[in-house]
Design a protein around this motif. Structure first.
Motif, mmCIF file in Angstrom:
data_model
loop_
_atom_site.group_PDB
_atom_site.id
_atom_site.type_symbol
_atom_site.label_atom_id
_atom_site.label_comp_id
_atom_site.label_asym_id
_atom_site.label_seq_id
_atom_site.Cartn_x
_atom_site.Cartn_y
_atom_site.Cartn_z
ATOM 1 N N PHE A 1 88.417 -14.660 96.766
ATOM 2 C CA PHE A 1 88.986 -14.762 98.230
ATOM 3 C C PHE A 1 90.361 -14.037 98.124
ATOM 4 N N THR A 2 91.205 -13.915 97.395
ATOM 5 C CA THR A 2 92.187 -13.463 97.042
ATOM 6 C C THR A 2 92.129 -11.875 97.442
ATOM 7 N N SER A 3 91.048 -11.204 96.678
ATOM 8 C CA SER A 3 90.844 -9.727 96.885
ATOM 9 C C SER A 3 90.685 -9.432 98.267
ATOM 10 N N HIS A 4 89.557 -10.278 98.704
ATOM 11 C CA HIS A 4 89.015 -9.926 100.070
ATOM 12 C C HIS A 4 90.253 -10.194 101.109
ATOM 13 N N LEU A 5 90.912 -11.110 100.873
ATOM 14 C CA LEU A 5 92.340 -11.568 101.833
ATOM 15 C C LEU A 5 92.990 -10.116 102.132
ATOM 16 N N LEU A 6 93.109 -9.462 100.841
ATOM 17 C CA LEU A 6 93.914 -8.249 100.639
ATOM 18 C C LEU A 6 93.108 -7.144 101.808
ATOM 19 N N SER A 7 92.106 -7.091 101.658
ATOM 20 C CA SER A 7 91.260 -6.071 102.024
ATOM 21 C C SER A 7 91.156 -6.549 103.642
ATOM 22 N N LEU A 8 91.065 -7.756 104.013
ATOM 23 C CA LEU A 8 91.130 -8.378 105.331
ATOM 24 C C LEU A 8 92.411 -8.019 106.163
ATOM 25 N N THR A 9 93.511 -7.926 105.338
ATOM 26 C CA THR A 9 94.647 -7.783 105.954
ATOM 27 C C THR A 9 95.093 -6.224 105.960
ATOM 28 N N GLY A 10 94.377 -5.401 105.311
ATOM 29 C CA GLY A 10 94.061 -3.966 105.508
ATOM 30 C C GLY A 10 95.175 -3.300 104.344
ATOM 31 N N THR A 11 95.169 -4.089 103.203
ATOM 32 C CA THR A 11 95.879 -3.268 102.054
ATOM 33 C C THR A 11 95.086 -2.357 101.256
ATOM 34 N N PRO A 12 95.776 -1.157 101.127
ATOM 35 C CA PRO A 12 94.806 -0.122 100.505
ATOM 36 C C PRO A 12 94.175 -0.300 99.357
ATOM 37 N N GLN A 13 93.222 0.524 98.974
ATOM 38 C CA GLN A 13 92.399 -0.043 97.831
ATOM 39 C C GLN A 13 92.739 0.694 96.362
ATOM 40 N N PHE B 1 100.029 8.543 95.992
ATOM 41 C CA PHE B 1 100.337 8.202 97.381
ATOM 42 C C PHE B 1 99.378 8.815 98.379
ATOM 43 N N ALA B 2 98.257 9.364 97.554
ATOM 44 C CA ALA B 2 97.354 9.944 98.753
ATOM 45 C C ALA B 2 96.829 9.023 99.879
ATOM 46 N N GLU B 3 96.544 7.760 99.520
ATOM 47 C CA GLU B 3 95.774 7.093 100.241
ATOM 48 C C GLU B 3 96.931 6.419 101.467
ATOM 49 N N GLU B 4 97.916 6.258 100.977
ATOM 50 C CA GLU B 4 99.165 5.834 102.046
ATOM 51 C C GLU B 4 99.217 6.740 103.014
ATOM 52 N N GLN B 5 99.569 8.235 102.501
ATOM 53 C CA GLN B 5 99.680 9.081 103.321
ATOM 54 C C GLN B 5 98.441 9.383 104.350
ATOM 55 N N ALA B 6 97.490 9.200 103.715
ATOM 56 C CA ALA B 6 96.289 9.457 104.656
ATOM 57 C C ALA B 6 96.135 8.287 105.848
ATOM 58 N N THR B 7 96.394 7.030 105.187
ATOM 59 C CA THR B 7 96.453 6.042 106.201
ATOM 60 C C THR B 7 97.358 6.330 107.245
ATOM 61 N N ILE B 8 98.725 6.718 106.996
ATOM 62 C CA ILE B 8 99.616 6.718 107.785
ATOM 63 C C ILE B 8 99.321 7.815 108.721
ATOM 64 N N SER B 9 98.626 9.075 108.374
ATOM 65 C CA SER B 9 98.608 10.257 109.177
ATOM 66 C C SER B 9 97.288 9.580 110.151
ATOM 67 N N TYR B 10 96.533 8.669 109.658
ATOM 68 C CA TYR B 10 95.297 8.277 110.559
ATOM 69 C C TYR B 10 96.136 7.439 111.613
ATOM 70 N N LEU B 11 96.940 6.812 111.471
ATOM 71 C CA LEU B 11 97.515 5.996 112.422
ATOM 72 C C LEU B 11 98.299 6.677 113.491
ATOM 73 N N LEU B 12 99.031 7.903 112.840
ATOM 74 C CA LEU B 12 99.696 8.543 113.813
ATOM 75 C C LEU B 12 98.863 9.448 114.718
ATOM 76 N N SER B 13 97.592 9.670 114.127
ATOM 77 C CA SER B 13 96.677 10.531 114.705
ATOM 78 C C SER B 13 96.081 9.775 116.014
ATOM 79 N N THR B 14 95.615 8.399 115.657
ATOM 80 C CA THR B 14 94.988 7.677 116.539
ATOM 81 C C THR B 14 96.111 7.238 117.822
ATOM 82 N N ASN B 15 97.358 7.278 117.516
ATOM 83 C CA ASN B 15 98.351 7.014 118.629
ATOM 84 C C ASN B 15 98.742 8.346 119.247
ATOM 85 N N ALA B 16 99.546 8.098 120.416
ATOM 86 C CA ALA B 16 99.950 9.349 121.168
ATOM 87 C C ALA B 16 101.089 9.951 120.307
#
Lengths: 527, 425
Positions: free
Chosen positions: A372-384, A177-192
């Motif tokens: 295309f499918t794998s690129h679609l996932l990264s274009l929609t922001g899916t973790p890797q 869950f490291a990536e998910e955690q990092a992403t969410i913390s990143y989201l929170l840190s960029t918001n107020a």
């Protein structure tokens, strides 16, 4: 020269008549004009819960918490042993965890005999403990299940306060869950979000890679439009089995993404298409100018939804090996030399075919569509990292957090706008939108992490955007009070001058007449 | 010239001449009627014959005529025109109807002129009244006025409103207040703005009552006749409701005039202003424009109480300038009333300027419209500027006529000042 003859005094009937004329104009102004002015120019301001809206924007109203339930399935362990292992693992997890918003909560799932029914939908991940030779961990590719094998001696004793197996499981979970955690913390840190809720220890490198990934993926939209285009450098191939291929290779992923996004699809074929770069071998610099934006009919967006373009280009060009960056080669090895992802735009796939192929079959489209499918996932922001089911469920959680924060900050902007411009009108529909947004935000905050939370967050975000971009408000965004002078004066000024002067003259004459009357009365008395 | 001496032959000759002229234009220049129908100076959204055809088509196919958002005229036109043989196959019947309406207008004017109301009303007799034109001349001026002819050829439905207004005045001067009120109700029903003429028309009716059945109390007289107007209007609305099956016609006809939702250019002053208007002030300025149009009624009626026909004439001029969808048809009605005041023409100061300005606008207006719409070498400001000149010419005429009439009254009070220069203070 004789002095100028004075006009004879006006007759009383003339004076009365003039008073009536002036009165007739002023009565219309007072009894029709003023009420109409008041009625048509008062600004309707629906009452907005400004304080609450600002609280949402500051993150005081909701603390995003993702309670993730993880079930442990240990069919081969005794109830007592399993409970003990669970307690120790939870301890180890709590020790490792530094981010209270993202919390892993372990639970023991009842032992099931059916091996198929391993994962229950309420939990984010199931750990299957299987006795084995050594301690290993593998993610199931099809289900959110983590298989952990353990040597028989690794079972902790009921009395022991630590266990290597427990630590191992905790470490595995954390890395999953490291990536998910990092992403969410990143989201929170960029918001107020106030700093006390903000996770600590997001390393600068991690933040950088996350921001890179965010810039690559498209901005969130409830609907994406997928355009599949076949461009050929010559007259052939002129048809393709794209619908069948999409159904076969892409539909499953689209179905999984459907709670987050809606997709609309269209396809096109264009023959004799010239790419923007004519080189035989494409270097890294050529890739960005390969798309012939001037001639290829790739409309920026159809029907308001952002478009993701997937292009199959049939030609004999190849990509120079050196230009392949490791990130772009995220697809399978064979596609690495054929395709590249254009951030926030789509994917190009180079397909080289024998000259006499007239029709692209489903089979020949397999590789492009998988890419295309794998690129679609990264274009929609899916973790890797992680297995596909885990990545998708993580995406759902990230999106709910993202939408929640976005809707909150939109509410905050609206509240600040309403405070900054006291003369802007706020229609009832905006107040309704704000109320709906807050109701759904509250629900989303309570059910964060689940499918319900995502649905509420989506509604909240859509309502907040609609309230903020209300048409009648946007027009008044910049309308200072000085403009009102320019609106009223040119027409009403010239009209007002004779009316006001007439009234003043009339009042003067009236008071003069009264004084003379009083004087005459006094004189009479004196006589 | 005296109206009484005009022989029957001359009268018939005038009418026949006017009818033959119109019929000749209709038949010999078949392209002209349709060309004129399309001109913005003649056809406004609320009077256009083309839009009437559209409404008629919908009505005959059992669709609500207001569904297309094109037809903004009164519902009672529809059964009237459906009774005529179809315009597409027998246009002659429509032509004859319009010619007949013009002749009726001329007849009403004739009667107004011959009543002598313009020169000597119940409360005021002008010393100059002997110098006047007969009904024959006034009818001829109306019938051969190019604006009237163009309106007739363009088949604008405003001729019906003109007809109702002229008959209301004719009835009033001949001492038939009931007929006057009914005619005014019809005019108001067709175009709404004639309702503004009610106060001076009431005064005119009151002054010209027949002595044998006069109502002495002015308040009673006013209330009786206002309720007659209200009753006739209610009846007309009820009939319209029965014809169209819904009250939808109210917003589509009067609502369009009140809110100016159709911004097709015309010779008036409203359209350009409301194209430029900020949306949030639109309703306020609509109210201001309507109040401006109606605020003259009270002032003029009080000031020129002794000559109500003058008030009616001046109001017709003011309405032709300031109403939301004016056309040259309104101007032709005003210009038809002005010759009644032949006796005060010598007192007017700017007759030459007025004539020049109106001619100037008449010739340049179509040219500027062409530059804007067809040639593309001008813009909307060109046409708006010329409509401003047109409005200026008409308002000069209104002001000058008012000045002349007031001076005429004043010279009765101050006989020593006749013929002397005066200065307004």
């Amino acid at each position: 020269m004789t002095p100028r003859k004075q006009p004879p005094p006006e007759s009383p009937s003339d004076i009365r008549r003039r008073t009536h004329v002036i009165l007739s104009f002023w009565l219309i102004i007072l009894f029709l004009g003023l009420p109409i002015w008041w009625w048509t120019t008062t600004i309707y301001r629906a009452r907005l819960p400004l304080q609450e809206m600002l609280e949402w924007a500051d993150g005081k109203a909701c603390r995003p918490v993702f309670p993730l339930r993880i079930s442990i399935q240990a069919n081969s362990l005794q109830e007592q042993e399993a409970q003990n292992l669970l307690r120790l693992t939870q301890h180890a997890l709590d020790d490792l965890n530094d981010f209270s918003g993202h919390h892993l909560r372990l639970q023991l799932s009842p032992p099931s005999s059916d091996a198929k029914q391993t994962h229950d939908s309420g939990s984010a991940l199931t750990i299957r403990l299987i006795p084995g030779e050594t301690t290993t961990a593998t993610l199931d590719p099809l289900e959110p299940v983590l298989d952990i094998t353990y040597p028989p001696n690794a079972i902790p004793l009921p009395t022991s306060s630590s266990s290597t197996l427990a630590t191992y499981v905790a470490a595995q979970l954390r890395s999953t869950f490291a990536e998910e955690q990092a992403t969410i913390s990143y989201l929170l840190s960029t918001n107020a979000i106030p700093s006390e809720h903000r996770p600590q220890g997001l390393s600068p490198e991690a933040a950088e890679s996350l921001s890179k990934r965010t810039t690559r993926s498209l901005k969130y939209a409830p609907t994406y439009h997928l355009t599949f285009s076949l461009f050929t450098s010559g007259p052939l191939p002129s048809s393709w089995d794209i619908e069948a291929a999409i159904d076969e290779y892409m539909k499953p992923v689209l179905d999984v993404l459907s709670p987050i996004h809606n997709f609309t699809i269209d396809t096109q074929v264009q023959l004799y298409a010239t790419p923007g770069v004519q080189n035989q071998v494409l270097n890294k610099e050529d890739l960005s100018s390969f798309i012939n934006a001037a001639e290829w009919p790739l409309s920026p967006s159809i029907g308001g939804a952002p478009t993701i373009n997937f292009i199959v280009f049939v030609g004999n060009q190849t990509i120079a090996a050196a230009s392949q960056s490791p990130e772009d080669a995220s697809g399978s090895e064979s596609s690495a030399a054929h395709s590249w992802l254009i951030p926030q735009w789509g994917t190009v796939y180079l397909l080289s075919l024998p000259l006499d192929v007239t029709h692209l079959s489903v089979a020949s489209l397999k590789q492009p569509l998988l890419t295309f499918t794998s690129h679609l996932l990264s274009l929609t922001g899916t973790p890797q990292s992680g297995s596909l089911p885990l990545r998708l469920s993580t995406l759902a959680r990230i999106r709910s957090a993202d939408l929640l924060l976005r809707a909150s900050s939109t509410l905050g902007s609206l509240a600040r706008l309403a405070l900054a411009l006291p003369s802007i009108s706020i229609p009832r529909s905006v107040a309704d939108g704000v109320a709906k947004t807050m109701a759904h935000l509250r629900l989303a905050c309570e059910t964060l992490g689940g499918a319900e939370g995502l649905a509420h967050a989506r509604i909240a975000e859509a309502e907040a955007e609609r309230a903020f971009f209300e048409k009648s408000m946007v027009g008044q965004l910049y309308f200072p009070d000085e403009h009102k002078i320019a609106v009223y004066l040119p027409l009403l000024g010239p009209v007002a001058v004779p009316l006001v002067l007439g009234l003043i003259n009339e009042l003067k004459a009236w008071s003069k007449r009264r004084r003379e009357m009083a004087k005459r009365g006094e004189e009479k008395k004196r006589e | 010239m005296d109206g009484g001496k005009v022989t029957l032959g001359r009268t018939a000759g005038l009418y026949i001449g006017a009818a033959v002229l119109r019929l000749a234009i209709f038949t010999l220049l078949p392209g002209l009627p349709d060309l004129l129908t399309g001109r913005v100076e003649i056809s406004t959204p609320v009077t256009s014959f083309k839009r009437l055809q559209e409404g008629l088509f919908l009505y005959n196919h059992n669709v609500s005529p207001y569904d297309g958002g094109v037809y903004h005229q009164a519902p009672l036109f529809l059964p009237l025109f459906s009774l005529l043989p179809s315009f597409a196959t027998y246009p002659i019947f429509t032509y004859l109807l319009y010619i007949a309406v013009d002749l009726l207008n001329a007849r009403a004017l004739w009667r107004i002129a011959n009543s002598g109301e313009a020169g000597s009303s119940a409360l005021f007799t002008s010393p100059r009244r002997e110098k006047r034109w007969s009904g024959f001349v006034i009818a001829a001026v109306f019938l051969f006025n190019p604006f009237t002819v163009a309106t007739c050829i363009g088949r604008s439905t405003s001729v019906f409103t003109t007809c109702a207004i002229l008959h209301a005045i004719a009835k009033a001067v001949s001492g038939a207040p009931l007929g006057a009120m009914v005619a005014l109700s019809f005019a108001s029903y067709l175009s709404m703005y004639p309702l503004l003429l009610l106060p001076p028309l009431l005064l005119l009716c009151y002054d010209r009552q027949r002595p044998e059945r006069a109502v002495k109390s002015s308040l009673a007289f006013a209330s009786i006749h206002v309720s007659i107007v209200a009753g006739v209007l209610a009846l007309l609305f009820q009939m319209s409701y029965l014809i169209t099956g819904s009250w939808e016609f109210l917003p589509s006809t009067y609502g369009v005039q009140l809110t100016l939702s159709d911004l097709t250019p015309n010779v008036g002053l409203w359209w350009y202003f409301f194209i430029e208007m900020f949306d949030s002030f639109r309703s306020f300025f609509l109210a201001v424009f309507w109040l401006h149009l109606s605020c003259y009624v009270g002032g003029l009626s009080v000031r020129i109480r002794r000559q109500p026909l003058v008030v009616l004439t001046l109001l017709l001029g003011i309405i032709a300038i300031f109403k939301p969808y004016p056309s040259i048809s309104d101007t032709s009605l005003f210009l038809a009333m002005v010759p009644l005041y032949r006796h005060v023409f010598p007192l007017m100061r700017y007759s030459f300027v007025i004539a020049a300005v109106i001619m100037y606008a008449t010739f340049l207006g179509p040219a500027f419209y062409h530059l804007w719409i067809y040639a593309g070498s001008g813009n909307a400001n060109f046409f708006y500027a010329i409509t401003l000149v047109w409005g200026l010419g008409q308002s000069l005429l209104v002001c000058d006529l008012m000045f002349a009439v007031l001076r005429d009254e004043w010279e009765v009070e101050r006989p020593e000042m006749v013929g002397k220069e005066i200065r307004q203070i």
